[in-house]
Design an enzyme around this catalytic site. Structure first.
Site, PDB file in Angstrom:
ATOM      1  N   ASP A 183     -10.835   1.913  -3.411  1.00 42.38           N
ATOM      2  CA  ASP A 183     -11.422   1.780  -2.122  1.00 42.38           C
ATOM      3  C   ASP A 183     -12.982   1.946  -2.221  1.00 42.38           C
ATOM      4  O   ASP A 183     -13.478   1.377  -1.315  1.00 42.38           O
ATOM      5  CB  ASP A 183     -10.820   2.735  -1.159  1.00 42.38           C
ATOM      6  N   ASP A 227       0.515  -1.172  -0.015  1.00 44.15           N
ATOM      7  CA  ASP A 227      -0.146   0.127  -0.056  1.00 44.15           C
ATOM      8  C   ASP A 227       1.034   1.136  -0.046  1.00 44.15           C
ATOM      9  O   ASP A 227       2.128   1.251   0.289  1.00 44.15           O
ATOM     10  CB  ASP A 227      -0.769  -0.002   1.100  1.00 44.15           C
TER      11      ASP A 227
HETATM   12  C1  DGJ Z   1      -5.931   1.715   1.868  1.00 46.01           C
HETATM   13  C2  DGJ Z   1      -6.051   0.665   0.899  1.00 46.01           C
HETATM   14  O1  DGJ Z   1      -6.833   1.122   0.001  1.00 46.01           O
HETATM   15  C3  DGJ Z   1      -7.581  -0.311   1.825  1.00 46.01           C
HETATM   16  O2  DGJ Z   1      -7.781  -1.413   1.120  1.00 46.01           O
HETATM   17  C4  DGJ Z   1      -6.767  -0.556   2.878  1.00 46.01           C
HETATM   18  O3  DGJ Z   1      -5.560  -1.616   2.698  1.00 46.01           O
HETATM   19  C5  DGJ Z   1      -6.361   0.565   3.777  1.00 46.01           C
HETATM   20  N1  DGJ Z   1      -5.449   1.397   3.083  1.00 46.01           N
HETATM   21  C6  DGJ Z   1      -5.539   0.101   4.857  1.00 46.01           C
HETATM   22  O4  DGJ Z   1      -4.865   1.069   5.778  1.00 46.01           O
END
Ligand code: DGJ
Length: 759
Positions: A569, A499
């Protein structure tokens, strides 16, 4: 003009990805490869150079690309478009005449220009020398042929600044890969102020339309259209990452091309730091697309003997509209870009995964994750991924990033018991990491406050309560590689979700010294790539997902080292149709991770059936991100059936040819996609009705990409077919007569498969 021509003789041979070459007779070299993939048997790929006319010609699949050295020694673009006959010959390049206010250099379409002489259009390269001189005029010097790669060497008319242009053409898709290497062979350092990978020049015309992708967090990949007019459109990221605001991809079509017909030229940068694409219609109404490192705040010092290599810039041509342009990109990514994990048939099919984020957020602990793993396994999930929250003092997003040890309160015996449990359920185990980040509230930051991007003595802006570790620094690179390597060495981890939840601010690199500080834009990302490359070499089983608050780091650079990307997301299955549609213009469904989550989502409180949510996610790489603790027995049995169905069609969805038949664009009430498997034996169709109105039925479904004469049986695995639909008919019937589905109401969806029943 210097003109020593070097042509290396090599043997003719078949190659798997890009064209390979051979010298033919005196001064003509050419390459050959295997036939095109999309069914059409085209001539093999080849690269030719005619020493007499000084014309280079690259052919592959349905594309021909031609350039020539003109009477001034400039490398001029001569043709880029539909594949021409092998016997078609090109006259030598000839520069445009001078016009009153625009002299020849500016009007002549060149492959790679230095800023100098009489150039007003966007240059590919701009340099300043210590003596104040900033004039750079590049002329052809020589060419070499090295394996499957054509190198063309250019040099300044006076100073020893060399640029080597690299060209490869992909035999399956005709997609070209270009990059340039800038080399300082003078005796003094110089500063590269702008470095592009190259310029794509389009045929002269005035009716071009540009398409590009824009977005934001939870709203990635909106497709935009813009008629090209005199002036310049600059698409860019200045954020140190590719970003969701604009994606480093473009497509330009012509004469009212449609989804399935007409000329389309398209391209994408393989770069995950600040990037720039400038689309310029010049004063002679010619269109050029110049792309590479973002020149904003750029300055790369080259000492004598040093080089700078630009990112790859890919470009392709489709004679069959936007749909084919996307299919070519998908095919290229699957066949020639993504990691192949030693499998000669292509990248590994994506397993169905479960991700804990939306179920437990930061509240991960051993018993809870084990319980979720059991439930996930019961519906056929193949990989269990534990997301954020397992490390350091991580309770929320205020602390812990940078401290990559297992949190003992949450996992008293380390990760092993959970991993063993996951394995006992026949799933592989994946783990979330965010390696390039640190919370100020962490042991790492307390130990190394100097490791973050910053200008000393100035404020450090935080995003999501975190700072960016400067991965350009060798000590940071060593730390990041070290902890990832340790995690992989000590645990049986098959997958990292990598991430990256904020963009750069205050991009200072004090330790590099004022002369080299701005190299951070290049060195950071080179280290990001090299960490992944080295990890993959040492731990060949590991797969990686690129995530950046959703789809904020999706580009053809990161795709060389990662197996999939987190698309957004925003997991609302209806919003996803638009995001996935935009995504599909540039990137392959194979890498498009799509979770089924709970309804309503946090995004817009919309209620959608579980079947609808599955159908939306099955258009890409299927994942489950719901809180399974809240599911009913009916939910489990529906999910089990949908996962089993997905496994039957996943190869078609992930590796097949995608047709966007009804697009969720411009307020359309319906959307429909069809994927046809590579062997032509199966098709998978997904239909979505957003809201029916005034008794109008769902549009009749006319399929594409089938064999007219073959027979196919049609089955609805979700939703209903009209009662009079035949269960079997010819490809012609499904494509030209079509069939109806009985979708009516709000947020309805259906899924169909076609199986070929005759050879
Ligand atoms: C952002 C990601 O896009 C989410 O899927 C998740 O992993 C969060 N970060 C976790 O902090």
């Amino acid at each position: 003009m210097q003109n020593p021509i070097e042509v290396f003789a090599i043997r003719s041979r078949r190659i798997t990805r890009f064209a390979a070459g051979v010298v033919l007779g005196a001064g003509l070299f050419c390459a050959s490869g295997s036939p095109s993939f999309l069914g059409a048997q085209t001539a093999p790929a080849s690269i030719n150079f005619d020493q007499v006319t000084m014309v280079f010609r690259l052919d592959a699949s349905g594309t021909t690309y031609v350039m020539g050295v003109n009477e001034h020694g400039a490398l001029q673009t001569l043709y880029w478009g539909k594949r021409l006959a092998a016997h078609d010959r090109f006259a030598a390049a000839k520069s445009e005449p001078n016009y009153a206010l625009d002299v020849s250099e500016t009007i002549t379409l060149q492959e790679y220009t230095g800023w100098g002489g009489a150039l007003y259009v966007e240059p590919d390269l701009k340099i300043s020398y210590p003596d104040g001189n900033r004039d750079l005029v590049l002329k052809y010097v020589s060419n070499t042929f090295d394996g499957d790669t054509l190198h063309i060497v250019m040099k300044d008319i006076d100073r020893d600044v060399f640029v080597t242009l690299e060209y490869k053409i992909d035999e399956g898709t005709g997609i070209l890969r270009r990059s340039s290497t800038i080399e300082n062979r003078t005796r003094a350092p110089l500063v590269v102020e702008q470095a592009m990978s190259g310029t794509w020049n389009l045929p002269r015309a005035t009716d071009y339309r540009l398409r590009y992708l824009s977005g934001r967090w939870a709203g990635e990949d909106n497709i935009n259209e813009l008629p090209l007019q005199p002036g310049k459109t600059v698409l860019e990221s200045r954020r140190g990452t590719s970003g969701p605001q604009k994606n480093p991809w473009f497509a330009i079509d012509h004469k009212g091309a449609t989804e399935e017909s007409g000329d389309v030229w398209f391209g994408a940068l393989g770069w995950s730091s600040s990037w720039q694409l400038s689309v310029e219609q010049d004063s002679a109404q010619q269109v050029r697309v110049t792309g590479g490192f973002n020149s904003f705040d750029f300055g790369y010092r080259l000492k004598p003997g040093e080089r700078l290599v630009t990112p790859p810039f890919y470009g392709g041509y489709s004679a069959k509209g936007m749909g084919e342009a996307s299919r070519l990109m998908h095919r290229f990514q699957v066949d020639a870009l993504l990691p192949h994990l030693g499998d000669s048939t292509g990248p590994k099919l994506r397993p169905v995964l479960y991700n804990s984020w939306e179920a437990t957020e930061f509240r991960v602990e051993e018993p809870g994750q084990m319980a979720l793993a059991e439930k996930a396994a019961s519906i056929g999930v193949e990989r269990f991924v534990m997301d954020d929250g397992w490390f350091g003092q991580r309770k929320d997003d205020h602390a812990g990033l940078g401290d990559w040890y297992v949190n003992k309160q949450k996992f008293p015996n380390g990760l092993k018991p959970l991993i063993d449990k996951v394995h006992s359920l026949n799933m592989s185990f994946g783990l979330w990491v965010e390696p390039e980040m640190v919370n100020p509230d962490s042991d790492l930051y307390r130990r190394h406050p100097d490791w973050v991007l910053n200008f000393p003595g100035r404020p450090r802006s935080e995003g999501r309560n975190q700072l960016v570790l400067n991965l350009a620094r060798p000590d940071v690179r060593a730390y990041v590689f070290g902890f990832l390597d340790k995690l992989l060495s000590e645990n049986d981890i098959a997958f990292f979700k990598w991430d990256y939840n904020r963009h750069w601010t205050e991009p200072g690199w004090d330790a590099a010294g004022p002369e080299n500080e701005k190299k951070v834009y290049v060195e950071f990302i080179r280290n990001y790539y090299s960490v992944m490359e080295e990890l993959r070499k040492k731990h060949p089983q590991v797969e990686i997902e690129s995530c950046s608050s959703g789809g904020g780091r999706v580009d053809m650079g990161v795709m060389q080292y990662t197996d999939e990307v987190w698309t957004s997301d925003n997991t609302d299955a209806f919003d996803r149709l638009t995001i996935q549609n935009g995504f599909s213009y540039a990137y392959a469904p194979a890498v498009m991770m799509a979770w089924v989550t709970d309804s309503p989502t946090w995004v817009n409180y919309r209620n959608l059936s579980l079947e609808y949510r599955f159908l939306s996610s099955m258009q890409g790489s299927l994942g489950i991100g719901a809180n399974l603790n809240k599911w009913t027995p009916e939910d489990f049995s529906k999910a089990k059936a949908m996962v089993a169905q997905y496994k039957k069609i996943r190869e078609t969805v992930q590796r097949g040819s995608l047709y966007r038949i009804l697009k969720p664009e411009n307020g359309s009430e319906q959307s429909l996609t069809e994927s046809v498997s590579r062997d032509g034996k199966q098709a998978a169709v997904f239909a979505f009705l957003h809201s029916s109105r005034e008794l109008y039925p769902f549009p009749r479904i006319y399929l594409q990409g089938l064999d007219d004469n073959a027979m196919y049986s049609l089955t609805a695995f979700a939703g209903k077919l009209a009662p009079d639909t035949p269960s079997s008919a010819s490809g012609s019937y499904w494509m030209h007569h079509g069939f109806d589905t009985e979708l009516r109401g709000d947020f309805q969806a259906a899924g169909f498969t076609l199986e070929r029943t005759t050879p």
